[in-house]
Design an enzyme around this catalytic site. Structure first.
Site, PDB file in Angstrom:
ATOM      1  N   LYS A   9       1.767   4.470  11.700  1.00 17.50           N
ATOM      2  CA  LYS A   9       2.563   5.749  11.470  1.00 17.50           C
ATOM      3  C   LYS A   9       2.240   7.160  12.293  1.00 17.50           C
ATOM      4  O   LYS A   9       0.853   7.000  12.618  1.00 17.50           O
ATOM      5  CB  LYS A   9       3.115   5.906  10.270  1.00 17.50           C
ATOM      6  CG  LYS A   9       3.834   4.846   9.507  1.00 17.50           C
ATOM      7  CD  LYS A   9       4.494   5.291   8.127  1.00 17.50           C
ATOM      8  CE  LYS A   9       5.328   4.095   7.679  1.00 17.50           C
ATOM      9  NZ  LYS A   9       5.948   4.320   6.053  1.00 17.50           N
ATOM     10  N   TYR A  49      14.813   1.800   9.544  1.00 17.50           N
ATOM     11  CA  TYR A  49      15.149   2.157   8.182  1.00 17.50           C
ATOM     12  C   TYR A  49      16.307   2.250   7.813  1.00 17.50           C
ATOM     13  O   TYR A  49      16.420   2.812   6.405  1.00 17.50           O
ATOM     14  CB  TYR A  49      14.352   3.539   8.042  1.00 17.50           C
ATOM     15  CG  TYR A  49      12.877   3.347   7.806  1.00 17.50           C
ATOM     16  CD1 TYR A  49      12.283   2.663   7.003  1.00 17.50           C
ATOM     17  CD2 TYR A  49      11.941   4.311   8.803  1.00 17.50           C
ATOM     18  CE1 TYR A  49      10.866   2.664   7.092  1.00 17.50           C
ATOM     19  CE2 TYR A  49      10.662   4.303   8.767  1.00 17.50           C
ATOM     20  CZ  TYR A  49       9.917   3.530   7.916  1.00 17.50           C
ATOM     21  OH  TYR A  49       8.680   3.198   7.749  1.00 17.50           O
ATOM     22  N   ASN A 112       2.040   7.708   4.757  1.00 16.14           N
ATOM     23  CA  ASN A 112       1.188   6.518   4.026  1.00 16.14           C
ATOM     24  C   ASN A 112       0.686   5.592   5.296  1.00 16.14           C
ATOM     25  O   ASN A 112       0.521   4.441   4.995  1.00 16.14           O
ATOM     26  CB  ASN A 112       2.062   5.898   2.892  1.00 16.14           C
ATOM     27  CG  ASN A 112       3.543   5.278   3.479  1.00 16.14           C
ATOM     28  OD1 ASN A 112       3.909   5.352   4.616  1.00 16.14           O
ATOM     29  ND2 ASN A 112       4.050   4.611   2.585  1.00 16.14           N
ATOM     30  N   HIS A 115       3.247   1.037   8.525  1.00 15.55           N
ATOM     31  CA  HIS A 115       4.456   0.293   7.971  1.00 15.55           C
ATOM     32  C   HIS A 115       4.164  -1.292   8.169  1.00 15.55           C
ATOM     33  O   HIS A 115       3.431  -1.661   9.119  1.00 15.55           O
ATOM     34  CB  HIS A 115       5.625   0.590   9.030  1.00 15.55           C
ATOM     35  CG  HIS A 115       6.790  -0.475   8.761  1.00 15.55           C
ATOM     36  ND1 HIS A 115       7.529  -0.368   7.687  1.00 15.55           N
ATOM     37  CD2 HIS A 115       6.927  -1.358   9.760  1.00 15.55           C
ATOM     38  CE1 HIS A 115       8.513  -1.556   7.859  1.00 15.55           C
ATOM     39  NE2 HIS A 115       8.176  -2.143   8.969  1.00 15.55           N
ATOM     40  N   GLU A 126      12.717  -6.741  12.765  1.00 12.90           N
ATOM     41  CA  GLU A 126      11.899  -5.334  13.335  1.00 12.90           C
ATOM     42  C   GLU A 126      11.139  -5.877  14.782  1.00 12.90           C
ATOM     43  O   GLU A 126      10.881  -4.894  15.634  1.00 12.90           O
ATOM     44  CB  GLU A 126      10.881  -5.172  12.399  1.00 12.90           C
ATOM     45  CG  GLU A 126      11.732  -4.500  11.166  1.00 12.90           C
ATOM     46  CD  GLU A 126      10.804  -4.299   9.871  1.00 12.90           C
ATOM     47  OE1 GLU A 126       9.496  -4.644   9.958  1.00 12.90           O
ATOM     48  OE2 GLU A 126      11.327  -3.884   8.616  1.00 12.90           O
TER      49      GLU A 126
END
Ligand code: RTP
Ligand code: MG
Length: 148
Positions: A9, A49, A112, A115, A126
């Site tokens: 990310k 998302y 975080n 992904h 994805e």
């Protein structure tokens, strides 16, 4: 062979963690079959998302994931989807065990670091969202030929 979609990310890219994260999956024994540094559009973020569209944090999530470049990857190997999720650790870094990527490098749930697809169907979805078919490479490792 099973494939999964993993992505460093924007916080991980900014903190120079691409190499560290790639190294963990390489050393584990998984094979990198696709990778690119890219800027995610709003449209791609909202699609990726989509399952969280109704959640209160959706706007923040889209803003964050489009805030800077990400490093998108496809990894291949036996049970790579669930093993990669274990190596990433819990969604909230405060609950992620030491030794996991989020446990070692993350502090807050919003940033975080990584992904990873959470199921075989999300992996297919994805990979298809982020990679053209020709950007995912089929090959075998010829270790000894390169070393000798
Ligand atoms: P990811 O999709 O990013 O790999 O993370 P995940 O499966 O572990 O977690 P998921 O439930 O899919 O949530 C997606 C991302 O939304 C952010 N989030 N924020 N503020 C909050 O309460 C909250 N909850 C989730 C996280 O960045 C999470 O990775
Ligand atoms: Mg998720």
């Amino acid at each position: 062979m099973e494939k999964t979609f993993l992505m460093v990310k924007p916080d991980g890219v900014q903190r120079n963690l691409i190499g560290e994260i790639v190294a963990r999956f390489e050393k584990k024994g998984f094979q990198l079959v696709g990778a690119k540094l890219m800027q995610i559009s709003n449209e791609l973020a909202e699609n990726h998302y989509g399952e969280h569209k109704e959640r209160p944090f959706f706007g923040e999530l889209v803003d964050f994931i489009t805030s800077g470049p990400v490093f998108a990857m496809v990894w291949e190997g036996e049970n790579v989807i669930s093993t990669a999720r274990q190596m990433m650790g819990a969604t909230n870094p405060k609950d992620a065990a030491p030794g996991t990527i989020r446990g070692d490098f993350g502090i807050t749930v919003g940033k975080n670091v990584i992904h990873g697809s959470d199921s075989p169907s999300s992996a297919v979805r994805e990979i298809g969202l982020f990679f053209k078919q020709e950007e995912v490479v089929e090959y075998s490792k010829l270790m000894n030929e390169w070393i000798n």
